[in-house]
Scaffold this motif. Structure first.
Motif, PDB file in Angstrom:
ATOM      1  N   TYR A 135       0.966  -1.260   0.079  1.00  0.00           N
ATOM      2  CA  TYR A 135       0.085   0.086   0.035  1.00  0.00           C
ATOM      3  C   TYR A 135       0.973   1.132  -0.199  1.00  0.00           C
ATOM      4  CZ  TYR A 135      -3.846  -3.057   1.259  1.00  0.00           C
ATOM      5  OH  TYR A 135      -4.766  -4.099   1.341  1.00  0.00           O
ATOM      6  N   VAL A 136       0.499   2.245  -0.859  1.00  0.00           N
ATOM      7  CA  VAL A 136       1.402   3.532  -0.884  1.00  0.00           C
ATOM      8  C   VAL A 136       0.515   4.687  -0.513  1.00  0.00           C
ATOM      9  CG1 VAL A 136       2.640   4.770  -2.461  1.00  0.00           C
ATOM     10  CG2 VAL A 136       2.731   2.561  -2.780  1.00  0.00           C
ATOM     11  N   TYR A 137       1.263   5.555   0.259  1.00  0.00           N
ATOM     12  CA  TYR A 137       0.587   6.855   0.841  1.00  0.00           C
ATOM     13  C   TYR A 137       1.160   8.065   0.321  1.00  0.00           C
ATOM     14  CZ  TYR A 137      -1.200   2.916   3.767  1.00  0.00           C
ATOM     15  OH  TYR A 137      -1.737   1.754   4.111  1.00  0.00           O
ATOM     16  N   ASN A 138       0.424   8.944   0.044  1.00  0.00           N
ATOM     17  CA  ASN A 138       1.037  10.207  -0.366  1.00  0.00           C
ATOM     18  C   ASN A 138       1.040  11.287   0.990  1.00  0.00           C
ATOM     19  OD1 ASN A 138       2.003  12.427  -1.789  1.00  0.00           O
ATOM     20  ND2 ASN A 138       0.173  12.904  -2.460  1.00  0.00           N
ATOM     21  N   VAL A 139       2.089  10.917   1.707  1.00  0.00           N
ATOM     22  CA  VAL A 139       2.304  11.757   2.834  1.00  0.00           C
ATOM     23  C   VAL A 139       3.759  11.327   3.353  1.00  0.00           C
ATOM     24  CG1 VAL A 139       1.665   9.918   4.405  1.00  0.00           C
ATOM     25  CG2 VAL A 139       1.485  12.148   5.376  1.00  0.00           C
ATOM     26  N   LEU A 140       4.292  12.428   4.052  1.00  0.00           N
ATOM     27  CA  LEU A 140       5.689  12.130   4.696  1.00  0.00           C
ATOM     28  C   LEU A 140       5.540  11.357   5.997  1.00  0.00           C
ATOM     29  CD1 LEU A 140       6.896  15.966   4.410  1.00  0.00           C
ATOM     30  CD2 LEU A 140       7.548  14.015   2.922  1.00  0.00           C
ATOM     31  N   PRO A 141       6.618  10.520   6.438  1.00  0.00           N
ATOM     32  CA  PRO A 141       6.499   9.644   7.458  1.00  0.00           C
ATOM     33  C   PRO A 141       6.879  10.494   8.834  1.00  0.00           C
ATOM     34  CG  PRO A 141       8.814   9.648   6.279  1.00  0.00           C
ATOM     35  CD  PRO A 141       7.965  10.381   5.538  1.00  0.00           C
ATOM     36  N   VAL A 142       7.361  11.785   8.977  1.00  0.00           N
ATOM     37  CA  VAL A 142       7.180  12.245  10.087  1.00  0.00           C
ATOM     38  C   VAL A 142       6.893  13.911   9.923  1.00  0.00           C
ATOM     39  CG1 VAL A 142       9.221  11.037  10.860  1.00  0.00           C
ATOM     40  CG2 VAL A 142       9.806  13.184   9.574  1.00  0.00           C
ATOM     41  N   ARG A 143       6.355  14.337  11.012  1.00  0.00           N
ATOM     42  CA  ARG A 143       6.208  15.810  11.182  1.00  0.00           C
ATOM     43  C   ARG A 143       6.740  16.405  12.239  1.00  0.00           C
ATOM     44  NH1 ARG A 143       1.019  13.344  12.037  1.00  0.00           N
ATOM     45  NH2 ARG A 143       0.571  13.048  14.305  1.00  0.00           N
ATOM     46  N   GLU A 144       6.815  17.764  12.213  1.00  0.00           N
ATOM     47  CA  GLU A 144       7.614  18.506  13.206  1.00  0.00           C
ATOM     48  C   GLU A 144       6.927  18.344  14.543  1.00  0.00           C
ATOM     49  OE1 GLU A 144      10.545  20.009  13.413  1.00  0.00           O
ATOM     50  OE2 GLU A 144      10.906  19.515  11.451  1.00  0.00           O
ATOM     51  N   PHE A 145       7.680  18.396  15.701  1.00  0.00           N
ATOM     52  CA  PHE A 145       6.950  18.168  17.024  1.00  0.00           C
ATOM     53  C   PHE A 145       7.630  19.222  17.864  1.00  0.00           C
ATOM     54  CE2 PHE A 145       6.632  16.497  21.240  1.00  0.00           C
ATOM     55  CZ  PHE A 145       5.341  16.108  21.235  1.00  0.00           C
ATOM     56  N   LYS A 146       6.762  20.200  18.482  1.00  0.00           N
ATOM     57  CA  LYS A 146       7.192  21.230  19.168  1.00  0.00           C
ATOM     58  C   LYS A 146       7.577  20.817  20.746  1.00  0.00           C
ATOM     59  CE  LYS A 146       5.584  25.686  20.741  1.00  0.00           C
ATOM     60  NZ  LYS A 146       4.410  26.637  20.777  1.00  0.00           N
ATOM     61  N   ILE A 147       8.873  21.321  20.827  1.00  0.00           N
ATOM     62  CA  ILE A 147       9.275  21.253  22.174  1.00  0.00           C
ATOM     63  C   ILE A 147       9.782  22.037  22.889  1.00  0.00           C
ATOM     64  CG2 ILE A 147      10.457  19.026  21.584  1.00  0.00           C
ATOM     65  CD1 ILE A 147      13.028  20.444  21.295  1.00  0.00           C
ATOM     66  N   LYS A 148       9.789  22.211  24.061  1.00  0.00           N
ATOM     67  CA  LYS A 148      10.351  23.616  25.008  1.00  0.00           C
ATOM     68  C   LYS A 148      11.871  23.881  24.765  1.00  0.00           C
ATOM     69  CE  LYS A 148       6.725  23.063  28.477  1.00  0.00           C
ATOM     70  NZ  LYS A 148       6.403  23.178  30.048  1.00  0.00           N
ATOM     71  N   LYS A 149      12.138  25.094  24.926  1.00  0.00           N
ATOM     72  CA  LYS A 149      13.545  25.466  24.631  1.00  0.00           C
ATOM     73  C   LYS A 149      14.603  24.797  25.409  1.00  0.00           C
ATOM     74  CE  LYS A 149      16.519  29.622  24.510  1.00  0.00           C
ATOM     75  NZ  LYS A 149      16.573  30.968  24.467  1.00  0.00           N
ATOM     76  N   ASN A 150      14.380  24.407  26.567  1.00  0.00           N
ATOM     77  CA  ASN A 150      15.362  24.012  27.403  1.00  0.00           C
ATOM     78  C   ASN A 150      15.307  22.429  27.780  1.00  0.00           C
ATOM     79  OD1 ASN A 150      16.932  26.515  27.921  1.00  0.00           O
ATOM     80  ND2 ASN A 150      15.373  26.878  29.280  1.00  0.00           N
TER      81      ASN A 150
END
Length: 341
Positions: free
Chosen positions: A162-177
């Protein structure tokens, strides 16, 4: 007028018979539709594995055996085989041997051909039906399905894609420190979703600064970037925590080379150092780059070192988390694991 002649005959013993009379009671007449044959389906030990079937036909007509595909078995032999309807009180025995089937492997890929989930292995009895399905959470991204998503298990491996038109990962927001602390010796990887860890794990009980994070599109796995091409998933034995921001005095260090060893790391202490003063090679391929650091675990810089490039190492510094850093003659640091020391 003469007497009407009757069609009479005498047997050799003087008994009178009539032409076209019934057969002698010593000979049994076989009707053309009274031959019944029972077909049995058994395993190699003679145990019944499917209900027997009784077939009926005309005497001496062609007999077609009702073969069956029985899940988990393959036909191995036939006992009392016959091709025509001849009386057979014992019946026909189809003997089946138990046999395992090969799996059906289902792949889920993006349009670049990269896996976005682990392959699925469908298993079942030989000849039993199977159904493959796309990922439920990615069904609306589906652009290609196998021509035959349904079929039977056989003794050969089958593949579905099965083939999907999407990236395998996406950005995930983190805290600065944000930092991660290892709860065991844990694996790290060169990129998110990689299945092959780097040679050296991170040691137990050490803290590492997180610079960015991504999340796999189809599950909750988060990958933390620890600088350069070093990533760790939250599936490893780690915990996240916030460490207070460095003081303004530490942030204003003009050059780490002009400071004492105790000031090199904002978070860690130096437990050992060794002068090298020689040129060494970057271990990566020529199309890969290693990140430069102003201080270990401090600030990354836009400076990059290309795989195969030679750099001059002045000193090796070991921190209290057992990481080893190379101090270069241009004022930057890189992790020693990237060098052919």
């Amino acid at each position: 007028m003469g007497k009407k002649q009757t069609n009479q005959h005498f047997s050799h013993n003087g008994e009178r018979t009539m032409e076209n009379d019934v057969l002698s009671p010593k000979v049994k007449k076989i009707a053309r539709d009274d031959v019944e044959i029972k077909v049995h389906y058994v395993d190699s030990l003679g145990k019944e594995i499917s209900k027997p079937v009784t077939i009926k036909g005309h005497y001496l007509d062609k007999l077609d055996i009702p073969w069956q595909e029985i899940p988990g078995y393959v036909l191995s032999s036939v006992t009392n085989f016959q091709q025509t309807f001849i009386p057979n009180s014992d019946g026909i025995y189809l003997v089946y041997a138990s046999q395992l089937s090969a799996p059906v492997i289902v792949y889920h890929r993006n349009t670049d051909g990269n896996l976005i989930a682990d392959p699925q292995y469908l298993e079942g009895e030989l000849n039993r039906q199977f159904d493959s399905h796309p990922l439920q959470e990615a069904d609306h991204f589906l652009v290609h399905s196998p021509k035959e998503p349904h079929g039977q298990f056989t003794n050969k491996v089958q593949e579905q894609e099965y083939v999907y038109n999407v990236l395998p990962v996406r950005e995930f927001k983190i805290k600065k420190n944000l930092y991660i602390r290892t709860k065991d010796n844990v694996n790290v990887f060169s990129e998110p979703t990689s299945k092959v860890p780097l040679d050296k794990p991170l040691p137990f009980g050490t803290d590492w600064k997180v610079y960015r994070a991504v999340q796999e599109t189809y599950n909750s796995t988060i990958w933390y970037n620890l600088g350069g091409n070093t990533w760790i998933p939250n599936s490893e034995r780690i915990m996240t925590r916030i460490i207070q921001q460095p003081t303004s005095q530490q942030e204003m260090l003009r050059s780490p080379l002009s400071e004492t060893a105790s000031n090199i790391s904002y978070t860690y202490s130096v437990i050992d150092s060794m002068n090298i003063n020689r040129s060494v090679k970057i271990l990566y391929y020529s199309d890969q780059f290693v990140t430069a650091w102003k201080t270990p675990y401090g600030d990354m810089d836009n400076q990059r070192y290309q795989g195969g490039q030679f750099v001059f190492v002045k000193t090796l510094v070991q921190l209290d988390n057992y990481s080893v850093w190379a101090q270069l003659d241009d004022g930057y640091y890189i992790e020693s694991k990237y060098l052919n020391l």
